[in-house]
Design a protein around this motif. Structure first.
Motif, PDB file in Angstrom:
ATOM      1  N   VAL A  63      -2.209  -8.028  25.161  1.00  0.00           N
ATOM      2  CA  VAL A  63      -3.495  -8.437  24.803  1.00  0.00           C
ATOM      3  C   VAL A  63      -4.477  -7.830  26.000  1.00  0.00           C
ATOM      4  O   VAL A  63      -5.531  -7.364  25.613  1.00  0.00           O
ATOM      5  CB  VAL A  63      -3.512 -10.219  24.909  1.00  0.00           C
ATOM      6  CG1 VAL A  63      -4.912 -10.596  25.011  1.00  0.00           C
ATOM      7  CG2 VAL A  63      -3.088 -10.625  23.664  1.00  0.00           C
ATOM      8  N   LEU A  64      -4.211  -8.074  27.308  1.00  0.00           N
ATOM      9  CA  LEU A  64      -4.873  -7.522  28.372  1.00  0.00           C
ATOM     10  C   LEU A  64      -5.012  -6.031  28.310  1.00  0.00           C
ATOM     11  O   LEU A  64      -6.303  -5.474  28.389  1.00  0.00           O
ATOM     12  CB  LEU A  64      -4.203  -7.843  29.653  1.00  0.00           C
ATOM     13  CG  LEU A  64      -4.622  -9.340  30.231  1.00  0.00           C
ATOM     14  CD1 LEU A  64      -3.935  -9.410  31.498  1.00  0.00           C
ATOM     15  CD2 LEU A  64      -6.228  -9.370  30.342  1.00  0.00           C
ATOM     16  N   LEU A  65      -4.002  -5.316  27.770  1.00  0.00           N
ATOM     17  CA  LEU A  65      -4.146  -3.887  27.744  1.00  0.00           C
ATOM     18  C   LEU A  65      -5.049  -3.522  26.549  1.00  0.00           C
ATOM     19  O   LEU A  65      -6.212  -2.564  26.872  1.00  0.00           O
ATOM     20  CB  LEU A  65      -2.746  -3.306  27.390  1.00  0.00           C
ATOM     21  CG  LEU A  65      -2.845  -1.611  27.264  1.00  0.00           C
ATOM     22  CD1 LEU A  65      -2.937  -1.209  28.520  1.00  0.00           C
ATOM     23  CD2 LEU A  65      -1.350  -1.422  26.675  1.00  0.00           C
ATOM     24  N   ALA A  66      -4.932  -4.026  25.501  1.00  0.00           N
ATOM     25  CA  ALA A  66      -5.803  -3.861  24.305  1.00  0.00           C
ATOM     26  C   ALA A  66      -7.050  -4.278  24.614  1.00  0.00           C
ATOM     27  O   ALA A  66      -8.104  -3.575  24.280  1.00  0.00           O
ATOM     28  CB  ALA A  66      -5.495  -4.873  23.320  1.00  0.00           C
ATOM     29  N   ALA A  67      -7.455  -5.348  25.511  1.00  0.00           N
ATOM     30  CA  ALA A  67      -8.905  -5.596  25.707  1.00  0.00           C
ATOM     31  C   ALA A  67      -9.250  -4.781  26.700  1.00  0.00           C
ATOM     32  O   ALA A  67     -10.566  -4.274  26.463  1.00  0.00           O
ATOM     33  CB  ALA A  67      -8.516  -7.003  26.303  1.00  0.00           C
ATOM     34  N   VAL A  68      -8.704  -4.149  27.577  1.00  0.00           N
ATOM     35  CA  VAL A  68      -9.289  -3.385  28.527  1.00  0.00           C
ATOM     36  C   VAL A  68      -9.704  -1.891  27.782  1.00  0.00           C
ATOM     37  O   VAL A  68     -10.718  -1.416  27.613  1.00  0.00           O
ATOM     38  CB  VAL A  68      -8.088  -2.653  29.587  1.00  0.00           C
ATOM     39  CG1 VAL A  68      -8.711  -1.707  30.245  1.00  0.00           C
ATOM     40  CG2 VAL A  68      -8.025  -3.872  30.622  1.00  0.00           C
ATOM     41  N   ILE A  69      -8.600  -1.465  26.906  1.00  0.00           N
ATOM     42  CA  ILE A  69      -9.191  -0.377  25.982  1.00  0.00           C
ATOM     43  C   ILE A  69     -10.296  -0.693  25.044  1.00  0.00           C
ATOM     44  O   ILE A  69     -11.255   0.190  24.855  1.00  0.00           O
ATOM     45  CB  ILE A  69      -7.750   0.146  25.359  1.00  0.00           C
ATOM     46  CG1 ILE A  69      -6.688   0.707  26.139  1.00  0.00           C
ATOM     47  CG2 ILE A  69      -8.194   1.401  24.352  1.00  0.00           C
ATOM     48  CD1 ILE A  69      -5.325   0.807  25.620  1.00  0.00           C
ATOM     49  N   GLY A  70     -10.041  -1.817  24.562  1.00  0.00           N
ATOM     50  CA  GLY A  70     -11.187  -2.150  23.352  1.00  0.00           C
ATOM     51  C   GLY A  70     -12.452  -2.391  24.144  1.00  0.00           C
ATOM     52  O   GLY A  70     -13.445  -1.861  23.515  1.00  0.00           O
ATOM     53  N   ALA A  71     -12.756  -2.870  25.388  1.00  0.00           N
ATOM     54  CA  ALA A  71     -14.040  -2.936  25.887  1.00  0.00           C
ATOM     55  C   ALA A  71     -14.351  -1.668  26.374  1.00  0.00           C
ATOM     56  O   ALA A  71     -15.625  -1.466  26.106  1.00  0.00           O
ATOM     57  CB  ALA A  71     -13.614  -3.584  27.268  1.00  0.00           C
ATOM     58  N   ILE A  72     -13.645  -0.732  26.720  1.00  0.00           N
ATOM     59  CA  ILE A  72     -14.150   0.635  27.091  1.00  0.00           C
ATOM     60  C   ILE A  72     -14.539   1.623  25.777  1.00  0.00           C
ATOM     61  O   ILE A  72     -15.746   2.009  25.794  1.00  0.00           O
ATOM     62  CB  ILE A  72     -12.842   1.576  27.782  1.00  0.00           C
ATOM     63  CG1 ILE A  72     -12.505   1.046  29.162  1.00  0.00           C
ATOM     64  CG2 ILE A  72     -13.309   2.939  27.954  1.00  0.00           C
ATOM     65  CD1 ILE A  72     -11.167   1.772  29.682  1.00  0.00           C
ATOM     66  N   VAL A  73     -13.608   1.374  24.745  1.00  0.00           N
ATOM     67  CA  VAL A  73     -14.325   2.030  23.504  1.00  0.00           C
ATOM     68  C   VAL A  73     -15.259   1.419  23.136  1.00  0.00           C
ATOM     69  O   VAL A  73     -16.273   2.138  22.723  1.00  0.00           O
ATOM     70  CB  VAL A  73     -13.219   1.947  22.456  1.00  0.00           C
ATOM     71  CG1 VAL A  73     -13.375   2.287  20.849  1.00  0.00           C
ATOM     72  CG2 VAL A  73     -11.982   2.520  22.881  1.00  0.00           C
ATOM     73  N   LEU A  74     -15.629   0.150  23.144  1.00  0.00           N
ATOM     74  CA  LEU A  74     -16.512  -0.477  22.427  1.00  0.00           C
ATOM     75  C   LEU A  74     -18.124  -0.210  23.278  1.00  0.00           C
ATOM     76  O   LEU A  74     -19.040   0.153  22.665  1.00  0.00           O
ATOM     77  CB  LEU A  74     -16.652  -2.129  22.385  1.00  0.00           C
ATOM     78  CG  LEU A  74     -15.762  -2.643  21.311  1.00  0.00           C
ATOM     79  CD1 LEU A  74     -15.568  -4.085  21.566  1.00  0.00           C
ATOM     80  CD2 LEU A  74     -16.212  -2.261  19.867  1.00  0.00           C
ATOM     81  N   ALA A  75     -17.575  -0.202  24.463  1.00  0.00           N
ATOM     82  CA  ALA A  75     -19.231  -0.102  25.417  1.00  0.00           C
ATOM     83  C   ALA A  75     -19.477   1.388  25.847  1.00  0.00           C
ATOM     84  O   ALA A  75     -20.373   1.524  26.360  1.00  0.00           O
ATOM     85  CB  ALA A  75     -18.918  -0.979  26.743  1.00  0.00           C
ATOM     86  N   ARG A  76     -18.316   2.241  25.383  1.00  0.00           N
ATOM     87  CA  ARG A  76     -18.778   3.479  25.576  1.00  0.00           C
ATOM     88  C   ARG A  76     -19.836   4.279  25.034  1.00  0.00           C
ATOM     89  O   ARG A  76     -20.169   3.854  23.976  1.00  0.00           O
ATOM     90  CB  ARG A  76     -17.485   4.358  25.353  1.00  0.00           C
ATOM     91  CG  ARG A  76     -17.378   5.720  25.828  1.00  0.00           C
ATOM     92  CD  ARG A  76     -16.002   6.505  25.716  1.00  0.00           C
ATOM     93  NE  ARG A  76     -15.638   6.317  24.257  1.00  0.00           N
ATOM     94  CZ  ARG A  76     -15.416   7.644  23.733  1.00  0.00           C
ATOM     95  NH1 ARG A  76     -15.167   8.420  24.442  1.00  0.00           N
ATOM     96  NH2 ARG A  76     -15.226   7.714  22.401  1.00  0.00           N
ATOM     97  N   ARG A  77     -20.904   4.987  25.701  1.00  0.00           N
ATOM     98  CA  ARG A  77     -21.896   5.635  25.149  1.00  0.00           C
ATOM     99  C   ARG A  77     -21.460   6.967  24.391  1.00  0.00           C
ATOM    100  O   ARG A  77     -20.837   7.757  25.064  1.00  0.00           O
ATOM    101  CB  ARG A  77     -22.995   5.778  25.856  1.00  0.00           C
ATOM    102  CG  ARG A  77     -24.475   5.183  25.738  1.00  0.00           C
ATOM    103  CD  ARG A  77     -25.374   5.513  26.820  1.00  0.00           C
ATOM    104  NE  ARG A  77     -25.437   4.162  27.569  1.00  0.00           N
ATOM    105  CZ  ARG A  77     -26.586   3.469  27.399  1.00  0.00           C
ATOM    106  NH1 ARG A  77     -27.163   3.541  26.149  1.00  0.00           N
ATOM    107  NH2 ARG A  77     -26.698   2.214  27.979  1.00  0.00           N
ATOM    108  N   ASP A  78     -21.562   7.092  23.231  1.00  0.00           N
ATOM    109  CA  ASP A  78     -21.025   8.624  22.715  1.00  0.00           C
ATOM    110  C   ASP A  78     -21.884   8.761  21.195  1.00  0.00           C
ATOM    111  O   ASP A  78     -22.699   8.021  20.973  1.00  0.00           O
ATOM    112  CB  ASP A  78     -19.680   8.488  22.439  1.00  0.00           C
ATOM    113  CG  ASP A  78     -19.251   7.540  21.366  1.00  0.00           C
ATOM    114  OD1 ASP A  78     -17.844   7.392  21.043  1.00  0.00           O
ATOM    115  OD2 ASP A  78     -19.914   6.635  20.890  1.00  0.00           O
TER     116      ASP A  78
END
Lengths: 171, 99, 784
Positions: free
Chosen positions: A156-171
């Motif tokens: 869950v934590l791994l997914a949350a870390v990746i998910g937060a990066i993907v969501l918040a990333r500007r692209d």
């Protein structure tokens, strides 16, 4: 008796902290300033950590301070700053239908208080428990019978870390 | 100390959190209310751990803290994304799921 | 005989380094996957070289292991149980449960492993040219490599958990690969559909594994000292006469549901044809020879469980056979109305998988496994051939009616390989399909499933007919559309799967160059495409001779190499784990000679005493040319009739035939049913999904109205709701109760319920907590 004296002190401590927590919690859900709400939340969380100490759970208390007051609050403050141009009070922090929350919360609270009163009445916590839980026991639990939830949690934590990066990333 | 004093404190905090979830319009404030709910759960877990003299409650309190941290991280990332797209984090404006 | 058996008890089984280290095989592509992801883009060939090298390495390793296995098997008598080469390590353990990881290598694992490694290698080589200049070239190779790793892990799995791991990796990679060109909505929908449909079946996998574990664990721990997840443990348990028939039947049915989803069996086959949206190499790899075979492989792997759970030799109809039989016929029928060449092949795959399932269900274990083997080669060849046509001749169109025809002159190599594979698929002697398919049909009849033997023969007729139609439309007749050299934008826009995805400048240039020679008309594809085709075509002829029953026992190599011997063995040899080196396994001298000198084993039919079985004793039908002649006649009849009709229909435009479906009502209805794929998609989307959403939302609506309006309006609302319910009922009955009306009813209900679905999070929260409060209150009142 020494134990009784201590218990009186504990009870007084509990009362003070509990009042601070309830007031803080009420301010969290009523204040119109997001930053103030975050600061009130800090008092509630710190109060909770103090209650954990009263409950003989030092390790959880320390984790609470580290994770909540240290990390989560910083996240909240960053979130506030990144999403609000102006720091200060705001008019419309509540819904149009905010009053719906009052009866539901009161109903829930009444139900729970009745049930708790009924179930535990005046049951005392053991003043001198046979086994005091220490950190070693907790680690034995985590890496013993509760390994599977621990693994799930890691994912869950791994997914949350990746998910937060993907969501918040500007692209 | 009574068992009930801790459990009732937990109940009060829980209900305040529920009120916050329902009443608040700002997404960050809703997330804070959820934190209140999770903390009240932790108080209950630890009270029962002391009552039963077992370490299970401690273990799960730690798990709850970890899950809460993950939830805040993802929640705030979502709020940030919503803010970037709509310049607002008011939850009642987010009604795309309307049926 | 007795002396031979006692001697065999001391027989030392040879092994070898490769056989002991098969577990490395899936690790190679897994490592290659990581390397491609991290460094692929910086490499000169954009990561494809890593994929190909890893595939070649796995191919070499699995071939070497297979060679050593053959030595191991051939060194001993035919009636001696050859223990699988097993390695097991504890993956993790928690509170008394421990889960292993390792390898369980026997003939079945090795034959599938070799096929997977071989086809993956060829597909990767082919993809180098086919996807040249693609936007996500590196990611494509990464997914392809990980996919192979997943499949290999599943094949060598020592226990069910490891198998599930590989199974799910495959599911994930198939999603990524089918949706490779996700910019096109249809592709991402197809990927989602494949994922969800197989996931639906996967529920069965989890349920079945859990049921079997809890039923078997105690027995396996006591008798063998291994966990109830292990494949050998489950096999021995199933044949021990111990399990209750309910537990094993429930477990077998649940596992088979997973196989239905993964192997595209009726009624969950709908994802497979849609999945053709992916790049052609993906179709070739996933949907002809590896992923869809996973379900068949699972049945073959845990065969004792299915054997006992479905009582395979005791009945003449069971769940597996019925599903397999239905699949053969309906998928073959659907192949007739497809214009897309890949969809014809997709339905043909579904139908052939039906053969494998039917064979397994009817006790024809070896022919079914043999069919996996032969089918992989000729179907991969057909798919790659279709890709070759679209790549070089029809301008990326797969439409046979619009853009193909007369291609045999322009693409001789593709044409010849296609014809060879088609004949193999139809089961013409001496191509490989004949040996496997005919044997399935033969054995199904031999084991008493007579009805399904006829189903198999009808399926063979239909197969021959639809493949002839596809061949005719593609390679004969006059060229049409793109293959006639026309460069029409229509095909480009609607059928293009390849080049509107390269949006960066480089790929665009490549695309322009591409257009240039496409407009010169069809031509043969490049070497990287034709060489794999030729290799596969050679195997489509040759692979059948590995188990050529017509030529006598000497030719039945796979029977010796692959089929597990049904012998009663000492439990220790089954429980063999990492420390048990080669040669420690012992067979019990249990071989009893029956009267007529026919070797018989109690496995599968009665409870084994002093020992365990891991494979049931199966019968083998004796090959008879008379039976083979019958099926060959049927196949040729199919080819000829279809050829004649195709010629009349598509070339001569015979007035009596063209537009027959519009004129004849019955035929028209049949065509419509087929063109709509038996309305299964409509059933899933409109009826099942809405039937679940509808009562829930209706209930929520009712509660909502009650809460809001209270008792005052209550009566009126109840009246209105029930009136609406009656109205909908009558409405449904008046309009003929088919898909449309239920859709309309659902829509009507949906619009009435719309207010509940406000989309506002707070309101959902209020409903949730309100409901919780009321529920808690009710509990408190009841309990005080």
């Amino acid at each position: 008796m020494l134990a009784a004296d201590l218990l009186v002190a504990q009870n007084i401590g509990f009362g003070i902290i509990a009042v601070i927590m309830v007031v803080g919690a009420l301010r969290v859900v009523t204040t119109s300033n997001v930053v103030h709400a975050a600061l009130w939340l800090v008092t509630v969380l710190a109060g909770a950590a103090a209650q954990y100490v009263l409950l003989a759970a030092e390790f959880v208390a320390v984790t609470q301070v580290l994770v909540y007051i240290g990390a989560v609050m910083v996240l909240f403050l960053f979130g506030t700053m990144l999403t609000r141009a102006r720091i200060g009070s705001e008019k419309e922090v509540n819904n149009k239908n905010w009053f719906m929350g009052v009866p539901i919360a009161v109903l829930l609270l009444a139900t729970m208080l009745i049930a708790l009163n009924d179930g535990f009445g005046s049951e005392e916590l053991p003043a001198d428990p046979d086994t005091l839980v220490n950190t070693q026991m907790i680690s034995d639990q985590i890496f013993g019978p509760y390994l599977l939830p621990f693994w799930a949690l890691s994912f869950v934590l791994l997914a949350a870390v990746i998910g937060a990066i993907v969501l918040a990333r500007r692209d | 100390m009574l068992v009930n004093q801790f459990l009732m404190l937990g109940a009060v905090l829980f209900c305040i959190g529920v009120y916050g979830v329902i009443a608040r319009r700002n997404a960050v404030l809703v997330l804070m209310s959820i934190e209140l709910i999770l903390n009240s759960v932790n108080i209950n877990l630890l009270a029962f751990a002391l009552r039963n003299g077992s370490a299970d409650g401690h273990t799960f309190a730690l798990y709850v803290i970890a899950v809460a941290a993950a939830e805040v991280g993802v929640g705030l990332a979502m709020v940030l994304l919503v803010y970037r797209n709509r310049k607002s984090i008011a939850l009642d404006e987010l009604a795309e799921m309307k049926g | 005989m007795l002396s031979a058996s006692t001697e065999a008890a001391e027989a030392v089984f040879t092994s070898g380094w490769f056989l002991d280290h098969v577990w490395i095989v899936p690790i190679i592509p897994a490592v290659a996957f990581a390397l491609i992801i991290f460094f692929g883009k910086r490499l000169p060939m954009k990561g494809s070289e890593l994929g190909i090298v890893s595939m070649l390495a796995t191919l070499a390793m699995s071939a070497a292991a297979a060679y050593q296995w053959v030595n191991r098997v051939e060194a001993v008598e035919k009636e001696v149980f050859v223990p699988p080469v097993i390695k097991a390590w504890t993956w993790w353990s928690s509170d008394g449960f421990s889960f292993g990881i390792g390898q369980h290598i026997d003939g079945l694992a090795l034959i599938v492993l070799c096929v997977v490694a071989f086809i993956s290698t060829l597909v990767q080589i082919y993809s180098v040219e086919y996807l040249h200049g693609d936007r996500r070239y590196t990611h494509f190779f990464a997914s392809l490599t990980l996919f192979s790793a997943g499949m290999m892990n599943m094949v060598i799995a020592e226990n069910m958990l490891q198998l599930i791991l590989g199974w799910e990796i495959m599911g994930l990679c198939s999603f990524m690969l089918i949706g490779h060109w996700w910019e096109d909505g249809a592709n991402s929908r197809a990927a989602l559909k494949a994922f969800f449909t197989t996931r639906t079946g996967d529920i069965g996998l989890l349920v079945g594994t859990s049921v079997l574990f809890f039923a078997a664990n105690e027995w396996t721990q006591k008798t063998l000292g291994i966990s109830g997840f292990t494949i050998r443990g489950l096999s021995a348990w199933a044949l021990s006469g111990e399990p209750s028939s309910t537990a094993i039947t429930v477990g077998a049915v649940a596992l088979f549901i997973a196989c239905i989803g993964k192997s595209g069996q009726f009624p969950l086959h709908t994802w497979l044809p849609d999945a053709m949206a992916g790049p052609t190499p993906v179709s070739s790899l996933l949907h002809s020879s590896t992923m869809v075979v996973a379900g068949v492989f699972l049945v073959a792997r845990l065969y004792p469980v299915f054997f006992e759970g479905m009582n395979i030799l005791g009945t003449n109809v069971n769940f597996i056979v019925v599903i397999g039989g239905i699949t053969i016929i309906i998928a073959a029928a659907l192949a007739f109305v497809q214009n897309d060449i890949k969809k014809v092949l997709a339905y043909s795959t579904v139908s052939q998988l039906g053969y494998m399932m039917m064979g397994l269900g009817a006790g024809a274990w070896l022919p079914a496994v043999f069919h996996i083997f032969t089918h992989a080669f000729f179907k991969a060849c057909l798919f790659l051939g279709a890709g070759s046509i679209s790549h070089s001749a029809s301008h990326h169109s797969f439409d046979m009616k619009k853009d193909m025809g007369g291609l045999r002159k322009y693409m001789p190599i593709t044409f010849i390989t296609w014809i060879i594979s088609t004949l193999a698929l139809c089961g013409v002697f001496p191509f490989s399909g004949f040996f496997s398919k005919d044997e399935i049909i033969d054995n199904v009849g031999h084991n008493g499933y007579n009805v399904f033997m006829i189903v198999g023969l009808v399926g063979a007729f239909l197969t021959a007919a639809y493949m002839t139609r596809a061949t005719y439309l593609t390679f004969f007749g006059t060229p049409r559309g793109a293959s006639a050299g026309e460069h029409h934008d229509d095909a480009h826009g609607s059928h293009d799967t390849h080049d509107d995805h390269g949006h960066d400048a480089q790929a665009h240039d490549a695309h322009d160059v591409h257009d240039d020679h496409s407009s010169h008309g069809p031509r043969e594809s490049g070497k990287l495409i034709t060489v794999p085709l030729i290799i596969l075509a050679v195997l489509a002829i040759g692979s059948g001779f590995l188990n050529a029953t017509p030529f006598g026992e000497k030719w039945e190599k796979l029977k010796v190499w692959v089929e597990p011997r049904a012998e009663v063995v000492d439990p220790t040899s089954v429980a063999l784990v990492a420390h048990g080196g080669p040669g420690e396994a012992k067979s019990l001298p249990a071989a009893e000679e029956s009267e007529e000198g026919h070797h018989s084993s109690p496995c599968g039919s009665e409870t084994p005493t002093d020992g365990v079985c891991v494979a049931p004793q199966l019968n083998h039908a004796k090959f008879k040319w008379s039976k083979a002649a019958l099926s060959l006649i049927i196949v040729f009849a199919g080819i000829l009739i279809s050829w004649f009709l195709s010629m009349q229909l598509y070339e001569r435009k015979n007035k009596a035939l063209v537009g027959l479906t519009q004129r004849n009502k019955l035929l028209g209805a049949g065509y419509k049913l087929l063109a709509n794929k038996y309305y299964l998609d409509a059933l899933y989307e409109n009826v099942i999904v809405k039937a679940i959403a509808y009562p829930i939302s209706r209930g929520a609506y009712w509660v909502n109205q009650k809460v809001l309006d209270g008792a005052v309006n209550g009566a009126g609302i109840v009246a209105r709701v029930s009136a609406g319910w009656v109205y909908r009922n009558i409405d449904q009955r008046v309009v003929d109760g088919t898909v449309n009306s239920s859709g309309a009813a659902a829509q009507g209900a949906g619009s009435a319920l719309r207010p509940v679905q406000s989309g506002k999070v707070n309101q959902y929260g209020a409903l949730l907590f309100g409901a919780a409060a009321i529920g808690a209150l009710v509990l408190v009142i009841i309990n005080t």
